[in-house]
Design an enzyme around this catalytic site. Sequence first.
Site, PDB file in Angstrom:
ATOM      1  N   VAL A 111       1.104 -20.982 -18.398  1.00  0.00           N
ATOM      2  CA  VAL A 111       2.338 -20.866 -18.605  1.00  0.00           C
ATOM      3  C   VAL A 111       3.036 -22.466 -18.550  1.00  0.00           C
ATOM      4  CG1 VAL A 111       4.864 -20.164 -17.734  1.00  0.00           C
ATOM      5  CG2 VAL A 111       2.806 -18.768 -17.605  1.00  0.00           C
ATOM      6  N   GLY A 138      -1.248 -16.987  -5.886  1.00  0.00           N
ATOM      7  CA  GLY A 138      -1.738 -17.593  -4.370  1.00  0.00           C
ATOM      8  C   GLY A 138      -0.834 -17.738  -3.577  1.00  0.00           C
ATOM      9  N   ARG A 139      -1.232 -18.180  -2.323  1.00  0.00           N
ATOM     10  CA  ARG A 139      -0.212 -18.523  -1.181  1.00  0.00           C
ATOM     11  C   ARG A 139      -0.759 -19.867  -0.654  1.00  0.00           C
ATOM     12  NH1 ARG A 139       2.646 -14.142   0.554  1.00  0.00           N
ATOM     13  NH2 ARG A 139       2.654 -14.964   2.904  1.00  0.00           N
ATOM     14  N   GLY A 187       8.467 -21.981  16.605  1.00  0.00           N
ATOM     15  CA  GLY A 187       7.872 -22.602  17.619  1.00  0.00           C
ATOM     16  C   GLY A 187       7.138 -23.947  16.988  1.00  0.00           C
ATOM     17  N   GLY A 214      -0.563 -14.827 -13.040  1.00  0.00           N
ATOM     18  CA  GLY A 214      -1.681 -14.606 -12.101  1.00  0.00           C
ATOM     19  C   GLY A 214      -2.247 -12.995 -11.879  1.00  0.00           C
ATOM     20  N   ALA A 215      -3.516 -13.145 -12.116  1.00  0.00           N
ATOM     21  CA  ALA A 215      -4.180 -11.819 -12.075  1.00  0.00           C
ATOM     22  C   ALA A 215      -5.133 -11.478 -11.288  1.00  0.00           C
ATOM     23  CB  ALA A 215      -5.061 -11.330 -13.509  1.00  0.00           C
ATOM     24  N   HIS A 272     -23.297  16.033   1.781  1.00  0.00           N
ATOM     25  CA  HIS A 272     -22.941  16.245   0.395  1.00  0.00           C
ATOM     26  C   HIS A 272     -22.128  17.535   0.130  1.00  0.00           C
ATOM     27  CE1 HIS A 272     -24.183  17.136  -3.667  1.00  0.00           C
ATOM     28  NE2 HIS A 272     -24.165  18.579  -3.403  1.00  0.00           N
ATOM     29  N   LYS A 296       0.811  -1.186   0.114  1.00  0.00           N
ATOM     30  CA  LYS A 296      -0.089  -0.110  -0.094  1.00  0.00           C
ATOM     31  C   LYS A 296       0.943   1.255   0.044  1.00  0.00           C
ATOM     32  CE  LYS A 296      -2.439  -2.478  -0.405  1.00  0.00           C
ATOM     33  NZ  LYS A 296      -2.469  -4.068  -0.503  1.00  0.00           N
TER      34      LYS A 296
HETATM   35  P1  FAD Z   1       1.226 -13.937   8.480  1.00  0.00           P
HETATM   36  O1  FAD Z   1       1.119 -12.449   8.532  1.00  0.00           O
HETATM   37  O2  FAD Z   1       1.804 -14.704   7.453  1.00  0.00           O
HETATM   38  O3  FAD Z   1       2.310 -14.198   9.554  1.00  0.00           O
HETATM   39  C1  FAD Z   1       2.567 -15.634  10.340  1.00  0.00           C
HETATM   40  C2  FAD Z   1       3.670 -15.402  11.066  1.00  0.00           C
HETATM   41  O4  FAD Z   1       3.923 -16.593  11.670  1.00  0.00           O
HETATM   42  C3  FAD Z   1       5.077 -15.148  10.482  1.00  0.00           C
HETATM   43  O5  FAD Z   1       5.773 -13.957  10.931  1.00  0.00           O
HETATM   44  C4  FAD Z   1       5.996 -16.314  10.306  1.00  0.00           C
HETATM   45  O6  FAD Z   1       7.238 -15.975  10.168  1.00  0.00           O
HETATM   46  C5  FAD Z   1       5.656 -16.563  11.603  1.00  0.00           C
HETATM   47  N1  FAD Z   1       5.714 -18.038  11.719  1.00  0.00           N
HETATM   48  C6  FAD Z   1       5.326 -19.155  10.919  1.00  0.00           C
HETATM   49  N2  FAD Z   1       5.629 -20.522  11.438  1.00  0.00           N
HETATM   50  C7  FAD Z   1       6.141 -20.114  12.483  1.00  0.00           C
HETATM   51  C8  FAD Z   1       6.703 -20.942  13.655  1.00  0.00           C
HETATM   52  N3  FAD Z   1       6.651 -22.265  13.370  1.00  0.00           N
HETATM   53  N4  FAD Z   1       7.448 -20.477  14.585  1.00  0.00           N
HETATM   54  C9  FAD Z   1       7.334 -19.131  14.593  1.00  0.00           C
HETATM   55  N5  FAD Z   1       6.637 -18.182  13.945  1.00  0.00           N
HETATM   56  C10 FAD Z   1       6.329 -18.858  12.804  1.00  0.00           C
HETATM   57  N6  FAD Z   1      -4.221  -8.554   3.258  1.00  0.00           N
HETATM   58  C11 FAD Z   1      -5.401  -7.972   3.316  1.00  0.00           C
HETATM   59  O7  FAD Z   1      -6.300  -8.193   4.302  1.00  0.00           O
HETATM   60  N7  FAD Z   1      -5.140  -6.577   2.976  1.00  0.00           N
HETATM   61  C12 FAD Z   1      -4.048  -6.243   1.975  1.00  0.00           C
HETATM   62  O8  FAD Z   1      -3.933  -5.232   1.508  1.00  0.00           O
HETATM   63  C13 FAD Z   1      -3.167  -7.328   1.630  1.00  0.00           C
HETATM   64  N8  FAD Z   1      -2.231  -6.906   1.023  1.00  0.00           N
HETATM   65  C14 FAD Z   1      -1.187  -8.057   0.645  1.00  0.00           C
HETATM   66  C15 FAD Z   1      -0.273  -7.870  -0.275  1.00  0.00           C
HETATM   67  C16 FAD Z   1       0.842  -8.743  -0.443  1.00  0.00           C
HETATM   68  C17 FAD Z   1       1.872  -8.388  -1.393  1.00  0.00           C
HETATM   69  C18 FAD Z   1       0.635 -10.044   0.078  1.00  0.00           C
HETATM   70  C19 FAD Z   1       1.719 -11.127   0.101  1.00  0.00           C
HETATM   71  C20 FAD Z   1      -0.307 -10.214   1.187  1.00  0.00           C
HETATM   72  C21 FAD Z   1      -1.265  -9.276   1.396  1.00  0.00           C
HETATM   73  N9  FAD Z   1      -2.360  -9.562   2.205  1.00  0.00           N
HETATM   74  C22 FAD Z   1      -3.360  -8.441   2.292  1.00  0.00           C
HETATM   75  C23 FAD Z   1      -2.731 -10.917   3.114  1.00  0.00           C
HETATM   76  C24 FAD Z   1      -2.230 -10.590   4.355  1.00  0.00           C
HETATM   77  O9  FAD Z   1      -0.671 -10.252   4.399  1.00  0.00           O
HETATM   78  C25 FAD Z   1      -2.404 -11.838   5.055  1.00  0.00           C
HETATM   79  O10 FAD Z   1      -3.793 -12.321   5.063  1.00  0.00           O
HETATM   80  C26 FAD Z   1      -2.046 -11.753   6.537  1.00  0.00           C
HETATM   81  O11 FAD Z   1      -0.651 -11.413   6.733  1.00  0.00           O
HETATM   82  C27 FAD Z   1      -2.218 -12.965   7.159  1.00  0.00           C
HETATM   83  O12 FAD Z   1      -1.866 -12.935   8.731  1.00  0.00           O
HETATM   84  P2  FAD Z   1      -1.671 -14.307   9.457  1.00  0.00           P
HETATM   85  O13 FAD Z   1      -1.274 -13.614  10.902  1.00  0.00           O
HETATM   86  O14 FAD Z   1      -2.494 -15.362   9.455  1.00  0.00           O
HETATM   87  O15 FAD Z   1       0.055 -14.608   8.833  1.00  0.00           O
HETATM   88  P1  NAD Z   2      -5.060 -14.804  -5.863  1.00  0.00           P
HETATM   89  O1  NAD Z   2      -5.541 -16.036  -5.468  1.00  0.00           O
HETATM   90  O2  NAD Z   2      -5.574 -13.462  -5.422  1.00  0.00           O
HETATM   91  O3  NAD Z   2      -4.843 -14.739  -7.254  1.00  0.00           O
HETATM   92  C1  NAD Z   2      -3.933 -15.534  -7.901  1.00  0.00           C
HETATM   93  C2  NAD Z   2      -4.419 -15.751  -9.274  1.00  0.00           C
HETATM   94  O4  NAD Z   2      -3.456 -16.466 -10.014  1.00  0.00           O
HETATM   95  C3  NAD Z   2      -5.837 -16.461  -9.350  1.00  0.00           C
HETATM   96  O5  NAD Z   2      -6.557 -15.599 -10.062  1.00  0.00           O
HETATM   97  C4  NAD Z   2      -5.504 -17.728  -9.925  1.00  0.00           C
HETATM   98  O6  NAD Z   2      -6.433 -17.947 -10.926  1.00  0.00           O
HETATM   99  C5  NAD Z   2      -4.237 -17.411 -10.821  1.00  0.00           C
HETATM  100  N1  NAD Z   2      -3.241 -18.622 -11.062  1.00  0.00           N
HETATM  101  C6  NAD Z   2      -3.141 -19.582 -10.247  1.00  0.00           C
HETATM  102  N2  NAD Z   2      -2.196 -20.561 -10.766  1.00  0.00           N
HETATM  103  C7  NAD Z   2      -1.982 -20.154 -12.027  1.00  0.00           C
HETATM  104  C8  NAD Z   2      -0.918 -20.390 -12.978  1.00  0.00           C
HETATM  105  N3  NAD Z   2      -0.189 -21.616 -13.075  1.00  0.00           N
HETATM  106  N4  NAD Z   2      -0.781 -19.763 -14.215  1.00  0.00           N
HETATM  107  C9  NAD Z   2      -1.548 -18.381 -14.130  1.00  0.00           C
HETATM  108  N5  NAD Z   2      -2.523 -18.107 -13.204  1.00  0.00           N
HETATM  109  C10 NAD Z   2      -2.548 -18.829 -12.189  1.00  0.00           C
HETATM  110  O7  NAD Z   2      -3.630 -14.795  -5.038  1.00  0.00           O
HETATM  111  P2  NAD Z   2      -2.465 -13.818  -5.135  1.00  0.00           P
HETATM  112  O8  NAD Z   2      -2.713 -12.301  -5.873  1.00  0.00           O
HETATM  113  O9  NAD Z   2      -1.225 -14.214  -5.161  1.00  0.00           O
HETATM  114  O10 NAD Z   2      -2.607 -13.236  -3.662  1.00  0.00           O
HETATM  115  C11 NAD Z   2      -2.370 -14.455  -2.374  1.00  0.00           C
HETATM  116  C12 NAD Z   2      -3.437 -14.169  -1.248  1.00  0.00           C
HETATM  117  O11 NAD Z   2      -3.090 -12.622  -0.786  1.00  0.00           O
HETATM  118  C13 NAD Z   2      -4.858 -13.827  -1.708  1.00  0.00           C
HETATM  119  O12 NAD Z   2      -5.431 -14.802  -0.928  1.00  0.00           O
HETATM  120  C14 NAD Z   2      -5.065 -12.485  -1.374  1.00  0.00           C
HETATM  121  O13 NAD Z   2      -6.311 -12.383  -0.973  1.00  0.00           O
HETATM  122  C15 NAD Z   2      -4.153 -11.907  -0.386  1.00  0.00           C
HETATM  123  N6  NAD Z   2      -3.906 -10.570  -0.900  1.00  0.00           N
HETATM  124  C16 NAD Z   2      -4.855  -9.741  -0.598  1.00  0.00           C
HETATM  125  C17 NAD Z   2      -4.915  -8.437  -0.926  1.00  0.00           C
HETATM  126  C18 NAD Z   2      -5.767  -7.326  -0.587  1.00  0.00           C
HETATM  127  O14 NAD Z   2      -6.528  -7.644   0.284  1.00  0.00           O
HETATM  128  N7  NAD Z   2      -5.904  -6.473  -1.121  1.00  0.00           N
HETATM  129  C19 NAD Z   2      -3.637  -7.985  -1.683  1.00  0.00           C
HETATM  130  C20 NAD Z   2      -2.834  -8.858  -1.878  1.00  0.00           C
HETATM  131  C21 NAD Z   2      -2.746 -10.093  -1.606  1.00  0.00           C
END
Ligand code: FAD
Ligand code: NAD
Length: 489
Positions: free
Chosen positions: A247, A280-281, A122, A189-190, A453, A58
């Site tokens: 791909v 995806g993740r 952990g 991935g879009a 407004h 962001k």
């Molecule tokens: P995480 O944030 O992944 O945190 C887990 C933590 O646990 C990490 O620090 C990890 O190192 C630690 N951990 C894991 N295993 C162990 C272990 N065994 N021992 C000790 N520590 C451990 N979501 C939104 O809502 N809005 C957004 O705008 C948004 N933008 C995103 C943009 C990007 C580029 C990405 C990659 C993700 C985005 N997300 C967004 C998704 C969001 O980041 C995740 O949904 C969120 O971080 C998940 O929270 P969590 O606490 O479950 O896990």
């Molecule tokens: P996503 O699931 O949003 O999108 C991944 C896209 O990749 C999908 O459209 C899927 O069809 C496509 N895809 C999967 N395999 C593919 C392949 N082999 N070739 C081409 N396309 C393929 O996942 P993301 O964009 O990687 O984000 C990961 C997670 O993080 C999501 O769950 C998302 O909600 C979260 N996130 C959230 C925000 C937000 O809230 N604004 C921002 C970034 C990430």
Amino acid sequence: MTEHFDVVVIGAGPAGYVAAIRCAQLGMKTACIDQWLDADGKPALGGTCLNVGCIPSKSLLESSERFMQVRDELQDHGIKVAGVELDLATMLKRKDKVVRDLTGGIEQLFRANGVIAIHGRGQLQAGKQVAVTEQGKSESRVISGEHIILAPGSSPAQLDHVALQGDVVVDSTGALEFRDVPQQLGIIGAGAIGLELGSVWRRLGAQSVTLLEAQDSFLPMVDQQVAKQALRSFTAQGLDIRLDSRVTDCEVTDKGAEVQYQIGDENHYARFDRLIVAVGRRPNTADIAADEATLLLDEWGLIHVDDHCKTNLPGVYAIGDAVRGPMLAHKGSEEGVMVAERIAGHPVAMNYDTVPSVIYTRPEVAWVGQSEEALKSVGTAYNSGVFPFTASGRARALGDTDGFIKVLADAQTDRLLGVHMVGPHCSELISEAVIAMQLGGSAEDVCMTVFAHPTLSESFHEAALAAHDRAVHIAPRRKRSQKGTRKTR
Ligand code: FAD
Ligand code: NAD
């Protein structure tokens, strides 16, 4: 002797750190174990969201939008600016500072609330014990908790045939760190990440941004009227979104990333100087529990939980990205609060139906509740009202009229079932709909509310009025009524 806590949390992302703070606030002796290290090898709380997710993305979205506005849009307002230049190094430094300030803030919150932070790894053992390997130590020690909360989060999914390589083929983390603007950027991935990071680099000057998306529909989880409008807007900005693209191979040569892909039966080739894999993740659950702990995972590796985030093991909970539901920071945080409250004996439940989603592009895409497609598929009768931002005085003044707000309300009860938006500041506007739905509100309730407004919020009001055939600032549309499906207003 084994150190004992009321609650041990594994993971300090938005799910785990919020759970830990709330447990401590409720009077429980709480430890939170986290293994994240920043680029300098120092422990950093906040998980993916703060370190490499929501916050840095962001920050770059904000900076890149400002750059684009000054470069391309201020002249429309009668403001002449000459010599606009990008200083990417400063932009990245600013992003890193925003991250550092916020991760440091969590450390302070832990101290202020008495949460004991343990920097290390952990692993859940049998009998609510946790083996902890602290940073810099090879031996592990065991601590125990009356209750354990697992919040290990998730990591970027990889593709077998597309290996990450230096700064040429990267995941979302690498895409936040490019030291120069890619000229030909490819993204696999879009989804949310592809669209947000593709927007950042396009705004900063990438000549082409190509998104290869495997599915044949764009943003299938989004209301399709919204998705179609978003696709039009993104395409007009120069995001080249190629659906149904698979791909098949990627090779890094001195020319960059050379990608082979198929659309239907046709083979295609593209060369990119940078390629982002954003498909995806996956949950970080491979080693979260020792075998003897007998923690149940599902077929996707997610920790199996019930509606209250209880796992199959008594006293053990799991929250955030590592469990079912959308991978969103706010969803994980609210699960953290719910679990803390339930441990304290308060029978609270979380309303998953009103978790909002946002894609922070321009226009922003935001939604809560059910889409029109979802309602049709189960035969729910509903009324629909749409209000375009072109008819909003405030959007006109902003010069940002792309998009609309759509309200879906139950045809019998008028209860709000879904609100979908694409347009300016929708990430903020959606909360109005969330509150209305959380309070069980109807379209009529929104109609009877007075909105200031001129604001963008008035468009939510007008969309609700449109669902009742009463919109003031758009001409009435021709009615089409179908039993069991839609009554367009
Ligand atoms: P995480 O944030 O992944 O945190 C887990 C933590 O646990 C990490 O620090 C990890 O190192 C630690 N951990 C894991 N295993 C162990 C272990 N065994 N021992 C000790 N520590 C451990 N979501 C939104 O809502 N809005 C957004 O705008 C948004 N933008 C995103 C943009 C990007 C580029 C990405 C990659 C993700 C985005 N997300 C967004 C998704 C969001 O980041 C995740 O949904 C969120 O971080 C998940 O929270 P969590 O606490 O479950 O896990
Ligand atoms: P996503 O699931 O949003 O999108 C991944 C896209 O990749 C999908 O459209 C899927 O069809 C496509 N895809 C999967 N395999 C593919 C392949 N082999 N070739 C081409 N396309 C393929 O996942 P993301 O964009 O990687 O984000 C990961 C997670 O993080 C999501 O769950 C998302 O909600 C979260 N996130 C959230 C925000 C937000 O809230 N604004 C921002 C970034 C990430």
